[in-house]
Design an enzyme around this catalytic site. Structure first.
Site, short mmCIF file in Angstrom:
data_model
loop_
_atom_site.label_atom_id
_atom_site.label_comp_id
_atom_site.label_asym_id
_atom_site.label_seq_id
_atom_site.Cartn_x
_atom_site.Cartn_y
_atom_site.Cartn_z
N ARG A 189 5.37 -3.27 3.02
CA ARG A 189 4.52 -2.50 3.57
C ARG A 189 3.29 -2.14 3.23
O ARG A 189 3.39 -1.45 2.04
CB ARG A 189 4.58 -1.91 4.48
CG ARG A 189 3.86 -1.51 5.86
CD ARG A 189 4.18 0.15 6.37
NE ARG A 189 3.69 1.30 5.92
CZ ARG A 189 3.92 2.10 6.20
NH1 ARG A 189 4.60 2.62 7.72
NH2 ARG A 189 3.23 3.54 6.04
N TYR A 199 -4.06 6.60 8.25
CA TYR A 199 -2.73 6.68 8.13
C TYR A 199 -1.87 5.79 6.89
O TYR A 199 -1.91 5.44 5.96
CB TYR A 199 -2.38 5.42 9.71
CG TYR A 199 -0.66 5.52 9.40
CD1 TYR A 199 -0.05 4.14 9.23
CD2 TYR A 199 0.92 6.60 9.59
CE1 TYR A 199 1.13 3.54 8.85
CE2 TYR A 199 1.64 5.86 9.23
CZ TYR A 199 1.94 4.41 9.44
OH TYR A 199 3.14 4.71 9.23
N ASP A 225 0.83 -1.75 9.49
CA ASP A 225 1.42 -0.64 10.28
C ASP A 225 -0.30 -0.13 10.49
O ASP A 225 -1.31 0.99 10.32
CB ASP A 225 1.82 0.40 10.21
CG ASP A 225 2.57 1.22 10.79
OD1 ASP A 225 3.93 1.78 11.00
OD2 ASP A 225 2.14 1.06 12.24
N HIS A 243 -0.72 1.44 13.65
CA HIS A 243 -0.23 2.88 13.82
C HIS A 243 -0.85 2.73 15.22
O HIS A 243 -1.31 3.85 15.41
CB HIS A 243 -0.45 3.91 12.99
CG HIS A 243 1.02 5.15 12.91
ND1 HIS A 243 0.77 6.49 13.55
CD2 HIS A 243 2.18 4.88 12.30
CE1 HIS A 243 1.79 6.42 13.45
NE2 HIS A 243 3.18 6.09 12.79
N GLU A 272 1.91 -4.37 13.13
CA GLU A 272 2.96 -3.31 13.56
C GLU A 272 1.82 -2.13 14.07
O GLU A 272 1.19 -1.72 14.22
CB GLU A 272 3.66 -2.43 12.30
CG GLU A 272 4.35 -1.51 13.10
CD GLU A 272 4.97 -0.78 12.24
OE1 GLU A 272 5.28 -1.21 10.98
OE2 GLU A 272 5.75 0.49 12.78
N GLU A 316 8.57 1.46 17.46
CA GLU A 316 9.31 2.92 17.26
C GLU A 316 9.36 4.00 18.47
O GLU A 316 10.01 4.70 18.17
CB GLU A 316 8.31 3.12 15.15
CG GLU A 316 6.77 3.22 15.74
CD GLU A 316 6.98 3.78 14.67
OE1 GLU A 316 6.92 2.36 13.81
OE2 GLU A 316 6.45 4.72 14.05
N ARG A 340 11.18 -2.67 16.96
CA ARG A 340 10.70 -1.42 16.27
C ARG A 340 12.26 -0.33 16.58
O ARG A 340 12.30 -0.05 15.60
CB ARG A 340 10.06 -1.13 15.43
CG ARG A 340 8.54 -2.10 15.25
CD ARG A 340 8.60 -1.64 13.26
NE ARG A 340 8.89 -0.69 12.99
CZ ARG A 340 8.77 0.19 12.23
NH1 ARG A 340 9.60 -0.79 11.68
NH2 ARG A 340 8.54 1.20 11.71
N GLU A 368 13.29 -1.33 7.68
CA GLU A 368 12.39 -0.43 7.07
C GLU A 368 13.27 -0.03 6.13
O GLU A 368 13.91 1.57 6.54
CB GLU A 368 11.67 0.38 7.76
CG GLU A 368 10.47 1.60 7.21
CD GLU A 368 9.62 2.01 8.45
OE1 GLU A 368 10.03 1.88 9.02
OE2 GLU A 368 8.75 2.41 8.22
N TRP A 375 -3.16 9.04 16.62
CA TRP A 375 -2.82 9.19 14.88
C TRP A 375 -1.93 7.76 14.52
O TRP A 375 -0.96 7.68 14.88
CB TRP A 375 -1.96 10.40 14.32
CG TRP A 375 -1.34 10.55 13.68
CD1 TRP A 375 -1.86 10.87 12.57
CD2 TRP A 375 -0.70 10.55 12.88
NE1 TRP A 375 -1.52 10.73 10.93
CE2 TRP A 375 -0.50 10.52 11.64
CE3 TRP A 375 1.26 9.79 13.64
CZ2 TRP A 375 1.37 10.48 10.47
CZ3 TRP A 375 2.39 10.01 12.62
CH2 TRP A 375 1.85 10.48 11.25
C1 GCO Z 1 6.95 3.90 10.29
C2 GCO Z 1 6.25 4.73 11.17
C3 GCO Z 1 6.28 6.41 10.38
C4 GCO Z 1 5.93 7.28 11.93
C5 GCO Z 1 7.03 8.75 11.40
C6 GCO Z 1 6.85 9.36 12.70
O1 GCO Z 1 6.13 2.81 10.10
O2 GCO Z 1 7.52 3.97 9.36
O3 GCO Z 1 5.04 4.08 11.96
O4 GCO Z 1 5.34 6.62 9.42
O5 GCO Z 1 4.45 7.79 11.63
O6 GCO Z 1 8.29 7.75 11.39
O7 GCO Z 1 7.77 10.29 12.58
MG MG Z 2 4.43 1.93 11.84
#
Ligand code: GCO
Ligand code: MG
Length: 402
Positions: A147, A159, A210, A212, A236, A262, A283, A339, A402
């Site tokens: 990544r 991020y 990602d 995010h 992602e 996630e 995820r 991951e 965020w």
């Molecule tokens: C990822 C996630 C993390 C999250 C974190 C939040 O792809 O691993 O986006 O970076 O931000 O797990 O607690």
């Molecule tokens: Mg992520």
């Protein structure tokens, strides 16, 4: 066999972890991860006050019944705290069952469907040069999938990029930090990052990215389209996923593979995305999604629609979750990728485990159960410290994802 005790071990070797230990009258115990980054004690209290009293005396072999008891018996359903608590109990019971039967958990899930679990690493840099260098370093370490995240010119903090000289750990002790974000600058920059990366690493390396949750659906569609020439393994969290229709709009504009989930905590968060095939990888993971029992049902549903798993595996998911995920990933047919954000050496010392990485893949030994433990004495030396994930604002101060 009966459950005679269950207790929480809350520790912070480098970051906070909440671990549930369930003990039986036959001397076998099981471990479950109950870590919810930034809201750890909410899950600890839910388990301590509302779940543990109901576990004492139960037969630990009745995993499905216990899952239904905790899910339906709470009346108030779903949500990250509830599902994280249920996950901790569920994973600990699968660990106990494997130990009682003298077999690794993957054998209880149908046995191996593959010899190793393809993983992806985290590469990052404050600019393109550093990001390229970091990707190349991870290729040299043997990763087949990486990544890539980079700082964006004239954006204070992006991020996935650590503060200078530190490893990437988003949770910060003390109150939430605030950072400024510019979607426009990011959208103009990201294609340049991947054009350069592809030219440096060639065609075979799986590249992931990602977003995010930071784009609107049409912005995500634009980014997906502009990244198509660099054939990413996945894009992602392109947009917040509360509204699944947002992913229909993205799908109508771009072929880029999409991964999300996630932040989900239940099958129902992903239902429309899967059945409409608006995503390619899910995820949602074991610690936040209600455990192995819940994820098996979800993964089997996803398999019907050719959606594969791509479990979240950041450092805020403990080695117990990594172990459970690897057993799960070895067994299910529609596995995609896992991951692999390496924990620190201290965290690995607190959670001794039998999983390992080699030449792009991870595997577990045939140790009974999950093959992971917790060194309670060492854990006790690192007490919990409240920590938060950051807050992001746009350049005009508007609070954003965020
Ligand atoms: C990822 C996630 C993390 C999250 C974190 C939040 O792809 O691993 O986006 O970076 O931000 O797990 O607690
Ligand atoms: Mg992520």
């Amino acid at each position: 066999m009966k459950i005679i005790a269950a207790r929480l071990i809350v520790c912070s070797p480098d970051r906070n972890f909440v671990t549930l230990k369930i003990e039986t009258d036959e001397g076998i115990y099981g471990l479950g991860d109950a870590t919810l980054n930034g809201r750890e004690l909410a899950v600890a209290a839910y388990l301590e006050e509302h779940v543990i009293p109901c576990l004492i005396g139960r037969d630990p072999s009745r995993i499905e019944d216990t899952w239904q008891y905790l899910y339906r018996g709470a009346y108030w359903r779903r949500g990250p705290v509830t599902m994280c608590a249920i996950a901790a109990v569920d994973v600990a019971l699968w660990d106990i069952k494997g130990k009682a039967l003298g077999t690794p958990v993957y054998n209880l899930l149908g046995g191996k469907s593959r010899d190793g679990v393809l993983v992806y690493a985290h590469a990052n840099g404050s600019n393109i040069e550093e990001a390229v260098d970091s990707v190349q370093k991870h290729v040299e370490m043997g990763y087949l999938a990486v990544r890539a995240q980079s700082g964006v010119p004239n954006v204070a903090s992006s991020y996935g990029v650590p503060k200078a000289g530190k490893s990437y750990e988003p949770a910060e002790r003390g109150l939430p930090s605030e950072s400024l974000w510019s979607t426009e600058r990011y959208l103009n920059f990201a294609p340049k990052l991947f054009e350069r990366l592809r030219s440096e690493v060639g065609e075979d390396l799986h590249l992931l990215h990602d977003v995010h949750h930071r784009l609107t659906p049409i912005e995500a569609a634009r980014l997906g389209k502009e990244l198509e020439p660099f054939h990413l393994f996945w894009l992602e969290d392109p947009t917040p996923a509360e509204n699944p229709d947002a992913f229909r709009l993205i799908r109508e504009h771009t072929l880029i593979p999409i991964a999300t989930g996630e932040v989900f905590n239940s099958f129902w968060d992903a239902h429309d995305l899967i059945r409409n095939q608006w995503i390619d990888y899910l995820r949602l993971t074991i610690v936040h999604g209600g455990g192995i029992t819940a994820l098996k049902k979800t993964a089997d549903f996803a398999a019907v629609y050719q959606v594969r798993t791509g479990f979240h595996g950041a450092t805020d998911l403990s080695p117990i979750t990594m172990a459970a995920a690897l057993h799960f990933n070895l067994a299910i047919h529609n596995f995609g990728i896992q991951e692999h954000m390496c924990h620190t050496a201290l965290t690995d010392e607190v959670f001794p485990h039998s999983y390992s990485f080699d030449a792009g893949y991870m595997s577990v030994t045939d140790a009974p159960g999950l093959g992971v433990d917790i060194d309670e004495e060492l854990a006790a030396r690192y007490p919990y410290q409240r920590a938060y994930l950051p807050i992001a604002r746009k350049l005009d101060g508007t609070l954003t994802d965020w």
